[in-house]
Design an enzyme around this catalytic site. Structure first.
Site, PDB file in Angstrom:
ATOM      1  N   GLY A 305       0.826  -1.371   0.190  1.00  0.00           N
ATOM      2  CA  GLY A 305       0.315   0.022   0.354  1.00  0.00           C
ATOM      3  C   GLY A 305       1.082   1.226  -0.034  1.00  0.00           C
ATOM      4  O   GLY A 305       2.101   1.359  -0.268  1.00  0.00           O
ATOM      5  N   GLU A 306       0.284   2.351   0.661  1.00  0.00           N
ATOM      6  CA  GLU A 306       1.368   3.823   0.568  1.00  0.00           C
ATOM      7  C   GLU A 306       1.276   3.886  -0.665  1.00  0.00           C
ATOM      8  O   GLU A 306       1.952   5.501  -0.746  1.00  0.00           O
ATOM      9  CB  GLU A 306       2.675   3.574   0.700  1.00  0.00           C
ATOM     10  CG  GLU A 306       3.026   3.239   2.852  1.00  0.00           C
ATOM     11  CD  GLU A 306       4.260   3.087   3.428  1.00  0.00           C
ATOM     12  OE1 GLU A 306       4.968   3.123   2.378  1.00  0.00           O
ATOM     13  OE2 GLU A 306       3.995   1.988   4.256  1.00  0.00           O
TER      14      GLU A 306
END
Lengths: 338, 338
Positions: A305-306
């Site tokens: 993610g991120e």
């Protein structure tokens, strides 16, 4: 821009009037590709990405100079159900890590030459537990959409949205189940690292969340409100705003794609300005991309993610446009054409 | 370095004494990965690439600052058999295009921040037609190996080798057939764009080339001499020299991989310091990579050569090391571990 973002009805009206790509710019880009010093089609996906980008920007020979990565963070009441390998406090701790430059996305942003912004959305007020009812009120989801909407800079020429939120793969799986059907187990993955019995439990939580909200007339935007989270709504808002500004978008992993899918279900074609940056090892992601008809650029087993997978794909887009706009033609180079 | 490159016997002796990776540096890198602020394994291939790179460089926290792309060009007598969609003059014309900055590889080198060198190998003296006998004498192949050997700079921290040579997919297919068996049709692809009957003809030429040279005791280095070309031999020389200098290598497409495969067949393990940058749409490439046990980093339907797919993969390697060496640990960031 003075669009009305005070209700989901108003937001869905906005989606009815999205700009399309510029067919003349795309055609000019495709014509240029055929003239460049290489066998036709030999740059593969780089050529189709370049033509797609030119169509959305409305120019035939652009370069990518100002990519923007926007990371949104939110907290989820469903963590009370024990669905994550990490405690909910980690969301705020990771926001600090983003701000101090210590996370993966900071290194990736620097490597690909992108500006990075972080928005923490009311971390002290987690969304409601989706196993008992809607995650957010209409006012709450609209505030989050607006945060995303306002986060996109009009000077950006490529946008990546990413997220941080302990518990949000559960939220994404519930959205995917509500929008596309199937079984909760098909959409539920390890997230940050749940396994065995904990994974079975997580799938049961996902199923309960959808059951608890099924009466809420689940369409795309209602799925976002009832099963999503603030960071998912903000990502959706940013993707929609990028479309209004004719800025191409690279989608990241499972959670980002689930948030974006709410737009596509609400208004088919709403993601035509977006490509899939990668396919993650979260098993639901590949299924989501197939439902959306998106072919991932990268497949590297990432599941962080991120915005990390999409950030890495910025380098592919940059390379595609650098070749498209910087190469010599056969005539310019004095090379015999094929 | 005063290694003897005057005979294939001398060169094969060099391959007996290649340096290995540093297990302590690799172990330190793997230990660091487990401490970084992300769920374990969540950066997928980026993590394994980082550990591999650290092992070969012998340091636990490096960054990639000086990648070098080396493009070798050669001409092939087998073009007399009508195996390419482009005339042989295009090799020299494209060398001019490389020197003037107009080719795809120029744009890619600039995008990924790599130095690029071009070596044209005796373009006025094509190799012999491989359908009638060996492409090169021992002296000729050794000169080409030496050109590649000397092209690698000791200050580089990552090397990509690429090629240009009208007719060289025919050469690569013949090498692959000689080294790994099967049928010529399995190893023969479109190259710059041959189709239909021309493709069937090309496969027949590949089969004849191997038959014409089978008596020459085909091992790895003899396959390179008899079926290769100067640019293929130079790539093999550069890959071997990079190993001596402990510089990791990214392999490019079908032709580059066929040249490198000659080293691996001559000395198993000789390519342990090399990863596959991409898998091209030339069908033999995927088969070659499987024979070598190499998993490609990218799969973007590229089939240009010039080092283009490997050059693009430099950005993935750079990102992997940027994350590995630049991220904060859980302890440094005050984030609760999983």
């Amino acid at each position: 821009m003075h669009q009305d973002l005070t209700s989901l009805t108003a937001f869905s009206q906005l989606l009815l009037d999205l700009p399309g790509e510029d067919p003349a710019a795309r055609a000019a880009a495709e014509a240029r590709e055929a003239e460049l010093t290489k066998p036709p089609g030999s740059l593969g996906r780089l050529e189709t990405l370049a033509a797609w980008y030119c169509g959305w920007r409305g120019v035939s020979r652009p370069v990518i100079q100002s990519p923007q990565i926007i990371v949104f963070a939110g907290n989820h009441g469903v963590t009370a159900q024990g669905v994550s390998a990490f405690p909910a406090d980690v969301t705020a701790q990771m926001v600090g890590n983003f701000q101090n430059g210590g996370a993966a996305i900071n290194q990736l942003a620097r490597t690909v030459g992108a500006k990075m912004d972080v928005h923490a959305l009311a971390l002290d007020r987690p969304t409601a537990d989706i196993t008992t009812g809607p995650a957010m009120s209409e006012q709450e989801v609209c505030e989050a959409l607006k945060t995303g909407w306002q986060a996109v800079e009009s000077t950006s020429d490529l946008v990546v949205v990413g997220e941080m939120g302990i518990g949000n793969t559960t939220s994404a799986a519930a959205i995917a189940l509500a929008l596309f059907g199937g079984t909760s187990a098909e959409w539920t993955g390890r997230g940050t690292g749940v396994e065995g019995g904990a994974l079975t439990h997580k799938a049961a939580v996902v199923a309960r969340a959808v059951e608890a909200n099924i009466s809420n007339n689940i369409n795309g935007l209602e799925a976002l409100r009832c099963l999503g989270g603030r960071e998912l709504a903000a990502m959706a808002g940013a993707v929609a705003r990028a479309r209004m500004l004719r800025i191409p978008v690279i989608l990241d992993g499972f959670i980002c794609t689930a948030a974006a899918a709410c737009l596509e279900v609400a208004q088919p074609g709403a993601l035509d300005h977006a490509v899939a940056g990668h396919v993650s090892s979260e098993p639901g992601h590949d299924k989501l991309l197939k439902n959306l008809g998106k072919e991932p650029i990268l497949s590297l087993g990432m599941r962080l993610g991120e915005g990390s997978g999409a950030a890495l794909a910025i380098s592919v887009l940059k390379a595609a446009l650098a070749c498209h706009s910087g190469m010599a033609t056969f005539a310019e180079a004095g090379v015999a054409g094929g």
